[in-house]
Design an enzyme around this catalytic site. Structure first.
Site, mmCIF file in Angstrom:
data_model
loop_
_atom_site.group_PDB
_atom_site.id
_atom_site.type_symbol
_atom_site.label_atom_id
_atom_site.label_comp_id
_atom_site.label_asym_id
_atom_site.label_seq_id
_atom_site.Cartn_x
_atom_site.Cartn_y
_atom_site.Cartn_z
ATOM 1 N N SER A 51 0.872 -1.251 -0.015
ATOM 2 C CA SER A 51 0.047 -0.022 -0.189
ATOM 3 C C SER A 51 0.856 1.242 -0.090
ATOM 4 O O SER A 51 1.958 1.039 0.492
ATOM 5 C CB SER A 51 -0.873 -0.052 1.141
ATOM 6 O OG SER A 51 -1.603 1.274 1.463
ATOM 7 N N GLU A 73 0.232 3.762 1.845
ATOM 8 C CA GLU A 73 0.339 3.933 3.224
ATOM 9 C C GLU A 73 1.752 3.640 3.881
ATOM 10 O O GLU A 73 1.893 4.084 5.037
ATOM 11 C CB GLU A 73 -0.770 3.287 4.136
ATOM 12 C CG GLU A 73 -2.011 4.035 4.068
ATOM 13 C CD GLU A 73 -2.167 5.326 4.746
ATOM 14 O OE1 GLU A 73 -1.866 5.366 5.832
ATOM 15 O OE2 GLU A 73 -2.839 6.267 3.897
ATOM 16 N N TYR A 125 -2.071 0.662 10.167
ATOM 17 C CA TYR A 125 -2.122 -0.060 9.043
ATOM 18 C C TYR A 125 -0.893 0.136 8.048
ATOM 19 O O TYR A 125 -0.510 -0.977 7.468
ATOM 20 C CB TYR A 125 -3.531 0.656 8.010
ATOM 21 C CG TYR A 125 -3.800 0.056 6.780
ATOM 22 C CD1 TYR A 125 -4.467 -0.770 6.569
ATOM 23 C CD2 TYR A 125 -2.884 0.707 5.573
ATOM 24 C CE1 TYR A 125 -4.981 -1.374 5.164
ATOM 25 C CE2 TYR A 125 -3.142 0.203 4.300
ATOM 26 C CZ TYR A 125 -4.172 -0.728 4.350
ATOM 27 O OH TYR A 125 -4.512 -1.253 2.887
HETATM 28 P P1 GDP Z 1 -7.739 6.399 2.660
HETATM 29 O O1 GDP Z 1 -6.806 7.050 1.752
HETATM 30 O O2 GDP Z 1 -7.149 5.048 2.131
HETATM 31 O O3 GDP Z 1 -7.805 6.784 3.927
HETATM 32 O O4 GDP Z 1 -8.942 6.488 1.644
HETATM 33 P P2 GDP Z 1 -10.534 7.485 1.923
HETATM 34 O O5 GDP Z 1 -11.225 7.028 0.652
HETATM 35 O O6 GDP Z 1 -11.223 6.946 3.218
HETATM 36 O O7 GDP Z 1 -9.986 9.031 2.267
HETATM 37 C C1 GDP Z 1 -9.299 9.639 1.166
HETATM 38 C C2 GDP Z 1 -8.870 10.984 1.418
HETATM 39 O O8 GDP Z 1 -10.219 11.849 1.678
HETATM 40 C C3 GDP Z 1 -8.288 11.296 3.006
HETATM 41 O O9 GDP Z 1 -7.225 12.159 3.066
HETATM 42 C C4 GDP Z 1 -9.469 11.810 3.926
HETATM 43 O O10 GDP Z 1 -9.214 12.426 4.769
HETATM 44 C C5 GDP Z 1 -10.458 12.320 2.865
HETATM 45 N N1 GDP Z 1 -11.706 12.698 3.071
HETATM 46 C C6 GDP Z 1 -12.363 14.104 3.057
HETATM 47 N N2 GDP Z 1 -13.645 13.864 3.389
HETATM 48 C C7 GDP Z 1 -13.970 12.544 3.672
HETATM 49 C C8 GDP Z 1 -15.171 11.584 4.040
HETATM 50 O O11 GDP Z 1 -16.142 12.259 4.304
HETATM 51 N N3 GDP Z 1 -14.927 10.395 4.219
HETATM 52 C C9 GDP Z 1 -13.619 9.663 4.030
HETATM 53 N N4 GDP Z 1 -13.608 8.483 4.036
HETATM 54 N N5 GDP Z 1 -12.484 10.536 3.534
HETATM 55 C C10 GDP Z 1 -12.618 11.738 3.348
#
Ligand code: GDP
Length: 320
Positions: free
Chosen positions: A122, A124, A146
């Site tokens: 990942s 990450e 993670y």
């Molecule tokens: P991640 O990169 O695996 O954590 O995938 P996500 O799709 O959950 O999040 C991607 C990015 O979108 C991160 O930087 C979050 O902080 C941002 N983000 C902004 N608003 C939201 C929201 O309402 N839900 C989620 N899941 N992420 C959000």
């Protein structure tokens, strides 16, 4: 006919990988948890793949699956996927990601030292890398349990490759989406919200930081990269990413443009969804995958978001 075992076949990536491998005549076996047997991504695969049960937290079940199936190709995709949830239970996260990868790799070697393995790690693992974009050799300073667990898996792969000559490749996958992505990830949350608003089912969409930035690719492109990596003569690590930075606002604009609705006044920032800002911009450099594997994304951002919105519109209409 080669035989492939896919862990996580009920998920977004696993089910697309099964579709791709079936197309080229590969015999596909999928590892699932008992409770995923009726999952939405498996329905179209019924009768076309064999399913075996196993649990990432039960090493004996993983060893039995690999030993019984004796695949030529093993794609290890199963893992907990929602990064914030890893703070709630780091112990389980490490066991399910690093522990299970270790078990899978050992089982592969014991079953057939020539078995080819691909493991999804990942983006990450980079965390606060301090450099952007990130390639395979960039510093790795994960910032979540993670990310730590994925980095342990990632480093174990390199070590076993070196020590035992195992043919194991790692895909450093940046965010990847599709109509099979669950709605707690922000792209699907946004496409679902835009679709619901355009149908008059919802007034507003509550999101976190609209300036948050990621590198988004389509899941179908990423799984094509997995096959290219596993089937390449020499195993290695590959970044699979678009190389293009986009923001949550870009997602909003693309999804709302697709349904012809102005997002102004419809999108509300809710502190509940705001996460701490990232110290290093997360952006992939897929040069190695392009040069060594001939891989590049085929499905563009607008097409991907458009397909997701269309799926949401269809699902919401069917439900209503
Ligand atoms: P991640 O990169 O695996 O954590 O995938 P996500 O799709 O959950 O999040 C991607 C990015 O979108 C991160 O930087 C979050 O902080 C941002 N983000 C902004 N608003 C939201 C929201 O309402 N839900 C989620 N899941 N992420 C959000």
């Amino acid at each position: 006919m080669p035989r492939a075992l896919i862990t996580g076949i009920a998920g977004q990536d696993g089910s697309y990988l099964a579709d791709l491998l079936l197309e080229d005549g590969t015999d596909v076996v999928g590892l699932i948890r008992a409770e995923d047997r009726d999952g939405p991504n498996l329905a179209h695969l019924t009768g076309r793949v064999r399913l075996v049960e196993g649990d990432l937290l039960d090493p004996a079940s993983l060893r039995a699956a690999v030993g019984d199936v004796e695949p030529d190709e093993l794609y290890h995709l199963a893992a907990p996927t929602f990064v914030p949830a890893s703070w709630d239970d780091p112990t389980t996260t490490v066991a399910a990601i690093a522990g299970a990868t270790s078990t899978i790799l050992a089982a592969a070697r014991e079953t057939d030292p020539a078995m080819r393995v691909y493991v999804a790690t990942s983006s990450e693992i980079f965390g606060d890398a301090g450099v952007s974009p990130q390639d395979e050799d960039s510093p790795k300073r994960p910032r979540s349990p993670y990310g730590v667990a994925k980095l342990a898996a990632h480093q174990l792969i390199a070590l076993l490759r070196e020590r035992h000559g195992q043919h194991v490749s790692a895909g450093i996958t940046f965010n990847h989406e599709s109509p099979r992505r669950p709605p707690h990830f922000v792209p699907r949350k946004i496409t679902r919200g835009a679709a619901a608003i355009s149908l008059g089912l919802q007034d507003e969409l509550r999101l976190g930081d609209l300036g948050a930035q990621r590198d988004w690719t389509d899941a179908r492109d990423v799984v094509r990269g997995a096959v290219l990596a596993l089937r390449h003569d020499v195993p290695g690590d590959y970044v699979f990413a678009s190389g293009v930075p986009r923001t949550v606002k870009d997602l909003v604009d693309a999804a709302f443009a697709h349904v012809g609705v102005d997002p102004a006044g419809r999108v509300v920032v809710d502190p509940e969804f705001v996460r701490p800002p990232e110290p290093t911009q997360l952006l992939g450099d897929p040069t190695r995958a392009r040069e060594v594997l001939g891989w590049e994304p085929r499905i563009g951002f607008a097409q991907m978001i458009g397909e997701m919105v269309e799926t949401d519109l269809a699902e919401l209409r069917a439900a209503g």
